[in-house]
Design an enzyme around this catalytic site. Sequence first.
Site, PDB file in Angstrom:
ATOM      1  N   GLU A  79       0.851  -1.195   0.000  1.00 12.22           N
ATOM      2  CA  GLU A  79       0.000   0.000   0.000  1.00 12.22           C
ATOM      3  C   GLU A  79       0.891   1.251   0.000  1.00 12.22           C
ATOM      4  O   GLU A  79       0.467   2.332   0.372  1.00 12.22           O
ATOM      5  CB  GLU A  79      -0.974  -0.004   1.178  1.00 12.22           C
ATOM      6  CG  GLU A  79      -0.355  -0.199   2.536  1.00 12.22           C
ATOM      7  CD  GLU A  79      -1.384  -0.299   3.655  1.00 12.22           C
ATOM      8  OE1 GLU A  79      -2.143   0.651   3.835  1.00 12.22           O
ATOM      9  OE2 GLU A  79      -1.402  -1.340   4.332  1.00 12.22           O
ATOM     10  N   CYS A 111      -3.341  -3.729   4.486  1.00  9.92           N
ATOM     11  CA  CYS A 111      -2.387  -4.710   5.022  1.00  9.92           C
ATOM     12  C   CYS A 111      -2.765  -6.157   4.674  1.00  9.92           C
ATOM     13  O   CYS A 111      -2.048  -7.097   5.014  1.00  9.92           O
ATOM     14  CB  CYS A 111      -2.268  -4.564   6.532  1.00  9.92           C
ATOM     15  SG  CYS A 111      -1.862  -2.892   7.017  1.00  9.92           S
ATOM     16  N   HIS A 233      -1.860 -10.064  12.300  1.00 13.24           N
ATOM     17  CA  HIS A 233      -1.391  -8.794  11.731  1.00 13.24           C
ATOM     18  C   HIS A 233      -1.087  -7.878  12.914  1.00 13.24           C
ATOM     19  O   HIS A 233      -1.894  -7.780  13.842  1.00 13.24           O
ATOM     20  CB  HIS A 233      -2.472  -8.171  10.834  1.00 13.24           C
ATOM     21  CG  HIS A 233      -2.170  -6.747  10.499  1.00 13.24           C
ATOM     22  ND1 HIS A 233      -1.004  -6.383   9.854  1.00 13.24           N
ATOM     23  CD2 HIS A 233      -2.841  -5.578  10.757  1.00 13.24           C
ATOM     24  CE1 HIS A 233      -0.982  -5.071   9.708  1.00 13.24           C
ATOM     25  NE2 HIS A 233      -2.084  -4.559  10.252  1.00 13.24           N
TER      26      HIS A 233
HETATM   27  N1  CAA Z   1       1.476   2.963  30.647  1.00 10.77           N
HETATM   28  C1  CAA Z   1       0.959   1.845  30.088  1.00 10.77           C
HETATM   29  N2  CAA Z   1      -0.039   1.880  29.153  1.00 10.77           N
HETATM   30  C2  CAA Z   1      -0.491   3.098  28.757  1.00 10.77           C
HETATM   31  C3  CAA Z   1       0.021   4.297  29.295  1.00 10.77           C
HETATM   32  C4  CAA Z   1       1.052   4.205  30.296  1.00 10.77           C
HETATM   33  N3  CAA Z   1       1.599   5.281  30.847  1.00 10.77           N
HETATM   34  N4  CAA Z   1      -0.619   5.314  28.714  1.00 10.77           N
HETATM   35  C5  CAA Z   1      -1.514   4.789  27.846  1.00 10.77           C
HETATM   36  N5  CAA Z   1      -1.432   3.455  27.878  1.00 10.77           N
HETATM   37  C6  CAA Z   1      -2.184   2.473  27.056  1.00 10.77           C
HETATM   38  C7  CAA Z   1      -3.652   2.802  26.901  1.00 10.77           C
HETATM   39  O1  CAA Z   1      -4.397   2.375  28.040  1.00 10.77           O
HETATM   40  C8  CAA Z   1      -3.970   2.025  25.631  1.00 10.77           C
HETATM   41  O2  CAA Z   1      -4.112   0.657  25.929  1.00 10.77           O
HETATM   42  P1  CAA Z   1      -5.526  -0.100  25.701  1.00 10.77           P
HETATM   43  O3  CAA Z   1      -5.948   0.227  24.305  1.00 10.77           O
HETATM   44  O4  CAA Z   1      -5.192  -1.529  25.909  1.00 10.77           O
HETATM   45  O5  CAA Z   1      -6.437   0.482  26.708  1.00 10.77           O
HETATM   46  C9  CAA Z   1      -2.696   2.142  24.814  1.00 10.77           C
HETATM   47  O6  CAA Z   1      -1.671   2.544  25.731  1.00 10.77           O
HETATM   48  C10 CAA Z   1      -2.789   3.193  23.724  1.00 10.77           C
HETATM   49  O7  CAA Z   1      -3.263   4.364  24.291  1.00 10.77           O
HETATM   50  P2  CAA Z   1      -4.339   5.260  23.544  1.00 10.77           P
HETATM   51  O8  CAA Z   1      -5.483   4.436  23.075  1.00 10.77           O
HETATM   52  O9  CAA Z   1      -4.645   6.451  24.385  1.00 10.77           O
HETATM   53  O10 CAA Z   1      -3.441   5.700  22.295  1.00 10.77           O
HETATM   54  P3  CAA Z   1      -3.718   6.755  21.190  1.00 10.77           P
HETATM   55  O11 CAA Z   1      -5.141   7.222  21.213  1.00 10.77           O
HETATM   56  O12 CAA Z   1      -2.666   7.790  21.308  1.00 10.77           O
HETATM   57  O13 CAA Z   1      -3.444   5.950  19.826  1.00 10.77           O
HETATM   58  C11 CAA Z   1      -3.738   4.261  18.190  1.00 10.77           C
HETATM   59  C12 CAA Z   1      -3.427   4.554  19.652  1.00 10.77           C
HETATM   60  C13 CAA Z   1      -5.232   4.563  17.940  1.00 10.77           C
HETATM   61  C14 CAA Z   1      -3.466   2.812  17.923  1.00 10.77           C
HETATM   62  C15 CAA Z   1      -2.890   5.176  17.279  1.00 10.77           C
HETATM   63  O14 CAA Z   1      -1.530   4.907  17.493  1.00 10.77           O
HETATM   64  C16 CAA Z   1      -3.203   5.017  15.794  1.00 10.77           C
HETATM   65  O15 CAA Z   1      -4.095   5.662  15.284  1.00 10.77           O
HETATM   66  N6  CAA Z   1      -2.435   4.132  15.069  1.00 10.77           N
HETATM   67  C17 CAA Z   1      -2.670   3.876  13.646  1.00 10.77           C
HETATM   68  C18 CAA Z   1      -3.892   3.015  13.408  1.00 10.77           C
HETATM   69  C19 CAA Z   1      -3.701   1.581  13.865  1.00 10.77           C
HETATM   70  O16 CAA Z   1      -2.609   1.087  14.008  1.00 10.77           O
HETATM   71  N7  CAA Z   1      -4.834   0.891  14.068  1.00 10.77           N
HETATM   72  C20 CAA Z   1      -4.793  -0.528  14.413  1.00 10.77           C
HETATM   73  C21 CAA Z   1      -5.910  -1.297  13.752  1.00 10.77           C
HETATM   74  S1  CAA Z   1      -5.962  -0.941  12.001  1.00 10.77           S
HETATM   75  C22 CAA Z   1      -4.867  -2.059  11.286  1.00 10.77           C
HETATM   76  O17 CAA Z   1      -4.482  -3.001  11.893  1.00 10.77           O
HETATM   77  C23 CAA Z   1      -4.388  -1.771   9.896  1.00 10.77           C
HETATM   78  C24 CAA Z   1      -3.069  -1.083   9.964  1.00 10.77           C
HETATM   79  O18 CAA Z   1      -2.021  -1.721   9.913  1.00 10.77           O
HETATM   80  C25 CAA Z   1      -3.038   0.376  10.068  1.00 10.77           C
END
Ligand code: CAA
Length: 372
Positions: A79, A111, A233
């Site tokens: 992609e 992916c 994945h």
């Molecule tokens: N200590 C330990 N854990 C902590 C922490 C700390 N101090 N602070 C936060 N966390 C944890 C949170 O509790 C959360 O865990 P859970 O989901 O298990 O509750 C984790 O860290 C992430 O925190 P947030 O949800 O607050 O993170 P975020 O909102 O900043 O972003 C994300 C996370 C949405 C994955 C972001 O990185 C993102 O948008 N990534 C791209 C999209 C993606 O990867 N999506 C995955 C599915 S799509 C897919 O698989 C296709 C692909 O390849 C893209």
Amino acid sequence: MEVGIDKISFYVPKRYVDMTDLAEARGVDPNKFHIGLGQDQMAVTTADEDIVTLGANAATQILTDEDKATIDLVIVGTESSLDESKATAVVLHDLLEIQPFARAYEIKEACYGATAALMLAKRHVLANPERKALVIASDIARYGLNSAGEPTQGAGAVAILVTANPRILALENDSVPLTQNIYDFWRPTGEEFPRVDGKLSNQTYIDSFAKVWEEYKKRTGLNFDDFTALTFHSPYTKMGKKALLPLSDNAHLLEEFEKAIVYNRRVGNLYTGSLYLSLISLLENSTDLVAGNRLGLFSYGSGTVAEFFSAKLVEGFEKNLQTEYHRHLLDARQRLSISEYEKIFNSKGLGQAGVKFSLREVLDGIPFYNKN
Ligand code: CAA
């Protein structure tokens, strides 16, 4: 007749960022990245690396002259395409010196692309058992500096040689695909970064696994106890566990899950290659696997297409792995400071290195390349 994975290898960029450094630079608790997302390092490409050089290096590690004379299908799942029209597979077919009477094309569904390619390769070899097929997954995951997706970036390629009587894994005939038209992550033509609804993407991934697993169970009568390990994945390594835990707390599967993310924790998201990097990680880091074991693979591409399927380890599989090479590749990389990473990130458009150079130049520029 069995058809499946005869050889498999990955290649990653020569440089990486440490996730503690990135967390500190972004004012975030490092545990969010290391524990919350499950990422320790993130691969970063420089101007001399693109999906062609990554893919060529992954494939060159496993192909012999005999393979190149026998392969008549080359499919690249990506992609991060370099061209709207010409397929990266055509460039790689040339660079890798595969015999000319072959089909070569690129395939896209986020992916999931490499899994579509693997399923096509399997059917091709089933119909032509004397032939071999090469599947390459190659991607550069870029979300942008300071974006929510930044800690889930990464890059790399996986090459898979599909043959009859494979020496690593025999693919079973049990795959369950699922297509749902959902905008969780997508990248309109011409845009550099994907548009992402992070929470929706997580939830769709989790729901997709539950749906294909339920259907798989219904169709096959198998359950989690029939599997030695599951690979997922891995956009970030905690994602697979978030999908598995609501359905199973099988201690052995959770133990093996940790072996399946050893490499992914050090690379980040490879998009199309992520599931197959996880598979390699399991094969090369688990000490519990034996011939006959059934492994489950969950593929997920945003947009969305998901698929669950299984494969069985064949006798002597451990002799056909590239464990030493892969560990060296990861250990020999250069750690970038955050300011170096940001400078590289900002200075680089989409790489065109593989299009411009010959394979010799592509490989000579790579110090870890150790085939000759
Ligand atoms: N200590 C330990 N854990 C902590 C922490 C700390 N101090 N602070 C936060 N966390 C944890 C949170 O509790 C959360 O865990 P859970 O989901 O298990 O509750 C984790 O860290 C992430 O925190 P947030 O949800 O607050 O993170 P975020 O909102 O900043 O972003 C994300 C996370 C949405 C994955 C972001 O990185 C993102 O948008 N990534 C791209 C999209 C993606 O990867 N999506 C995955 C599915 S799509 C897919 O698989 C296709 C692909 O390849 C893209």
